[in-house]
Scaffold this motif. Structure first.
Motif, PDB file in Angstrom:
ATOM      1  N   UNK A   5       2.117   9.715  -0.419  1.00 56.90           N
ATOM      2  CA  UNK A   5       2.456  10.144  -1.773  1.00 56.90           C
ATOM      3  C   UNK A   5       1.778   9.236  -2.780  1.00 56.90           C
ATOM      4  N   UNK A   6       1.081   9.846  -3.740  1.00 61.64           N
ATOM      5  CA  UNK A   6       0.421   9.099  -4.812  1.00 61.64           C
ATOM      6  C   UNK A   6       1.050   9.507  -6.145  1.00 61.64           C
ATOM      7  N   UNK A   7       1.526   8.521  -6.894  1.00 58.80           N
ATOM      8  CA  UNK A   7       2.146   8.781  -8.189  1.00 58.80           C
ATOM      9  C   UNK A   7       1.128   8.874  -9.308  1.00 58.80           C
ATOM     10  N   UNK A   8       1.622   9.104 -10.506  1.00 60.63           N
ATOM     11  CA  UNK A   8       0.754   9.310 -11.660  1.00 60.63           C
ATOM     12  C   UNK A   8      -0.179   8.158 -11.941  1.00 60.63           C
ATOM     13  N   UNK A   9       0.315   6.920 -11.784  1.00 60.31           N
ATOM     14  CA  UNK A   9      -0.525   5.748 -12.057  1.00 60.31           C
ATOM     15  C   UNK A   9      -1.692   5.650 -11.081  1.00 60.31           C
ATOM     16  N   UNK A 216       6.094   8.055   6.337  1.00 56.84           N
ATOM     17  CA  UNK A 216       5.824   8.456   4.957  1.00 56.84           C
ATOM     18  C   UNK A 216       5.423   7.189   4.210  1.00 56.84           C
ATOM     19  N   UNK A 217       4.318   7.251   3.477  1.00 56.51           N
ATOM     20  CA  UNK A 217       3.849   6.095   2.705  1.00 56.51           C
ATOM     21  C   UNK A 217       3.780   6.467   1.235  1.00 56.51           C
ATOM     22  N   UNK A 218       4.443   5.672   0.400  1.00 58.20           N
ATOM     23  CA  UNK A 218       4.371   5.828  -1.047  1.00 58.20           C
ATOM     24  C   UNK A 218       3.415   4.761  -1.576  1.00 58.20           C
ATOM     25  N   UNK A 219       2.319   5.195  -2.188  1.00 54.55           N
ATOM     26  CA  UNK A 219       1.316   4.279  -2.732  1.00 54.55           C
ATOM     27  C   UNK A 219       1.609   4.036  -4.206  1.00 54.55           C
ATOM     28  N   UNK A 220       1.833   2.762  -4.568  1.00 54.22           N
ATOM     29  CA  UNK A 220       2.236   2.425  -5.928  1.00 54.22           C
ATOM     30  C   UNK A 220       1.365   1.298  -6.479  1.00 54.22           C
ATOM     31  N   UNK A 221       1.634   0.943  -7.741  1.00 50.68           N
ATOM     32  CA  UNK A 221       0.872  -0.128  -8.380  1.00 50.68           C
ATOM     33  C   UNK A 221       1.563  -1.480  -8.244  1.00 50.68           C
ATOM     34  N   UNK A 277       0.686  -0.908  -1.920  1.00 49.93           N
ATOM     35  CA  UNK A 277      -0.074  -0.968  -3.166  1.00 49.93           C
ATOM     36  C   UNK A 277      -1.404  -0.247  -3.014  1.00 49.93           C
ATOM     37  N   UNK A 278      -1.671   0.712  -3.915  1.00 46.42           N
ATOM     38  CA  UNK A 278      -2.986   1.345  -3.887  1.00 46.42           C
ATOM     39  C   UNK A 278      -4.063   0.414  -4.444  1.00 46.42           C
ATOM     40  N   UNK A 284       0.772  -6.300   2.938  1.00 39.26           N
ATOM     41  CA  UNK A 284       1.895  -6.098   3.864  1.00 39.26           C
ATOM     42  C   UNK A 284       2.759  -4.921   3.437  1.00 39.26           C
ATOM     43  N   UNK A 285       3.086  -4.859   2.156  1.00 34.47           N
ATOM     44  CA  UNK A 285       3.965  -3.813   1.665  1.00 34.47           C
ATOM     45  C   UNK A 285       5.388  -3.963   2.172  1.00 34.47           C
ATOM     46  N   UNK A 286       6.156  -2.891   2.032  1.00 35.52           N
ATOM     47  CA  UNK A 286       7.552  -2.861   2.475  1.00 35.52           C
ATOM     48  C   UNK A 286       7.730  -1.711   3.451  1.00 35.52           C
ATOM     49  N   UNK A 287       8.485  -1.945   4.508  1.00 36.89           N
ATOM     50  CA  UNK A 287       8.846  -0.859   5.409  1.00 36.89           C
ATOM     51  C   UNK A 287      10.365  -0.714   5.423  1.00 36.89           C
ATOM     52  N   UNK A 288      10.808   0.517   5.275  1.00 37.87           N
ATOM     53  CA  UNK A 288      12.232   0.852   5.334  1.00 37.87           C
ATOM     54  C   UNK A 288      12.457   1.614   6.629  1.00 37.87           C
ATOM     55  N   UNK A 289      13.340   1.069   7.474  1.00 42.63           N
ATOM     56  CA  UNK A 289      13.541   1.708   8.784  1.00 42.63           C
ATOM     57  C   UNK A 289      14.960   1.398   9.254  1.00 42.63           C
ATOM     58  N   UNK A 290      15.141   1.336  10.567  1.00 44.48           N
ATOM     59  CA  UNK A 290      16.487   1.251  11.134  1.00 44.48           C
ATOM     60  C   UNK A 290      17.011  -0.174  11.266  1.00 44.48           C
ATOM     61  N   UNK A 291      16.179  -1.166  10.998  1.00 40.44           N
ATOM     62  CA  UNK A 291      16.660  -2.545  11.142  1.00 40.44           C
ATOM     63  C   UNK A 291      17.753  -2.827  10.112  1.00 40.44           C
TER      64      UNK A 291
END
Length: 416
Positions: A5-9, A216-221, A277-278, A284-291
């Motif tokens: 997913x790529x947002x407006x920025x 699912x990957x969200x690419x943000x600033x 980050x795009x 590294x970014x952030x991963x949200x999962x079952x941990x």
């Protein structure tokens, strides 16, 4: 399948679109669905169109030209030709917008809003589809309205997940690169609906869950999910890992990095969500999962500005009990007030709300029939997850505290 997913920025200009192409080539050129928001501040620009249209304003044509020229400039910088198919498709889609404005007879503001605002996502995905094809990434353009089905609650539609999953699931077998729109859907009558502001993250989650995607990957600033908004706090820390539950808590309290509904469909299918980050795709970014929990374990700060604090007390010193509270919430629901904090005693009841639809005066008028009402506008709500002594001191410093509430893991303070 992967979902990006790529947002407006991340698609705000020609250079940003080229960067998107580089990321897709490197990280997901096959078996990938790309969900894209409107470019830059297009949604805001189209909201100006909606307001001019609804109010019969003289500035409608000027507002439309802002939208048109912005997209034409990006197309020219990407394709270097007025005659490129991307420009011709944009002109065709833009004419469809004008036709709606000329022929619509429905006076419902929310209906008109959705029928106009969705053109931002159509413009962006059409342009990006042409660009990806130009850089030798064969892409299929999908109209999200053919796949995500909702009720007719315009501007905040409820998704029919059963029907939606049946429509989306066959896409998992295509093996193609696909691009589609965030934020938009359609109802049973075929009219466009929207999922609420910032709903593109939710769209990505819906597609991810229905496709049973690997991620699912969200690419943000931003580098990922931070423990604080850098606009309000110095030196925020990156949260490298967190559980679905922790992310849902942060989203519920208003963390701007993700939509509150985004996590639910992913949690149900145990699909990891990456926030990257795009500007630095290898970060590294952030991963949200079952941990469990979050890493690192630090206080997480969330700020919501421009809130309303409504304070009620009984007119005859009688108790405010279940029946009264039920009536209050029914009224808030009717006027689409989003409740963020509640606090009550025997004869008082306080609620901090987000006045999304400017209905505060209507709510107050109804409440005054049964209660003594005081309200304060333009307050700030601070929420701290995993607070400590230093975090409390930081939030309370140099502020007038109107309401304070604390549980084992969460502190909430309303200030003026």
């Amino acid at each position: 399948m992967k979902v990006f997913k790529f947002g407006g920025a991340s698609v705000k200009d020609a250079q940003a679109v080229k960067n998107l192409g580089t990321i897709v080539k490197h990280y997901g050129s096959n078996d990938t669905l790309i969900v894209v928001s409107a470019m830059g501040k297009t949604t805001n620009a189209l909201e100006a169109v909606v307001n001019q249209y609804a109010n019969g304003g003289q500035g409608l044509q000027a507002a439309l030209q802002v939208v048109k020229q912005y997209h034409k400039q990006i197309i020219l910088e990407l394709f270097l030709s007025e005659a490129h198919p991307a420009m011709l498709q944009f002109e065709t889609t833009y004419k469809a917008l004008l036709q709606f404005l000329e022929t619509n007879t429905n006076t419902n503001y929310d209906f008109s809003y959705d029928q106009i605002i969705h053109y931002g996502e159509l413009f962006s995905t059409q342009i990006i589809g042409h660009f990806l094809n130009q850089i030798d990434l064969e892409v299929s353009w999908l109209d999200a309205r053919n796949y995500i089905k909702t009720n007719a609650n315009y501007r905040r539609a409820l998704v029919d997940m059963q029907v939606t999953e049946r429509l989306i699931l066959p896409l998992a077998e295509t093996g193609k690169l696909m691009v589609t729109q965030g934020f938009i859907a359609s109802n049973a009558e075929g009219f466009t609906t929207t999922l609420g502001r910032e709903g593109s993250d939710y769209t990505a989650a819906i597609f991810g869950a229905c496709l049973q995607a690997e991620s699912v990957t969200i690419w943000k600033d931003v580098p990922g999910v931070l423990n604080a908004d850098p606009r309000y706090f110095e030196a925020p820390e990156l949260l490298e890992r967190m559980s679905y539950n922790e992310a849902i808590e942060l989203a519920f309290y208003g963390a701007s990095v993700m939509h509150p509904k985004t996590l639910q469909p992913l949690q149900q299918k145990a699909i990891p969500l990456h926030v990257k980050s795009f500007l630095n795709p290898d970060g590294v970014g952030t991963v949200v999962h079952t941990q469990a929990g979050i890493h690192p374990q630090v206080p997480c700060y969330i700020v919501k500005k421009n809130q309303m604090l409504i304070q009620l007390s009984s007119l005859d010193f009688s108790y405010i009990v279940e029946e009264n509270i039920s009536d209050i919430f029914r009224l808030l629901h009717h006027f689409k007030m989003k409740v963020d904090v509640i606090q009550n005693s025997a004869i008082t009841f306080s609620v901090c709300v987000d006045d999304l639809y400017n209905t505060l005066q209507d709510v107050v008028a109804h409440l005054q029939q049964k209660f003594k009402v005081q309200y304060t506008t333009n307050v700030a709500l601070y929420t701290v997850r995993h607070y400590n002594t230093q975090a409390i001191a930081l939030i309370e410093s140099n502020k007038t505290i109107l309401l304070k509430q604390r549980s084992q893991d969460t502190l909430q303070i309303v200030t003026q």
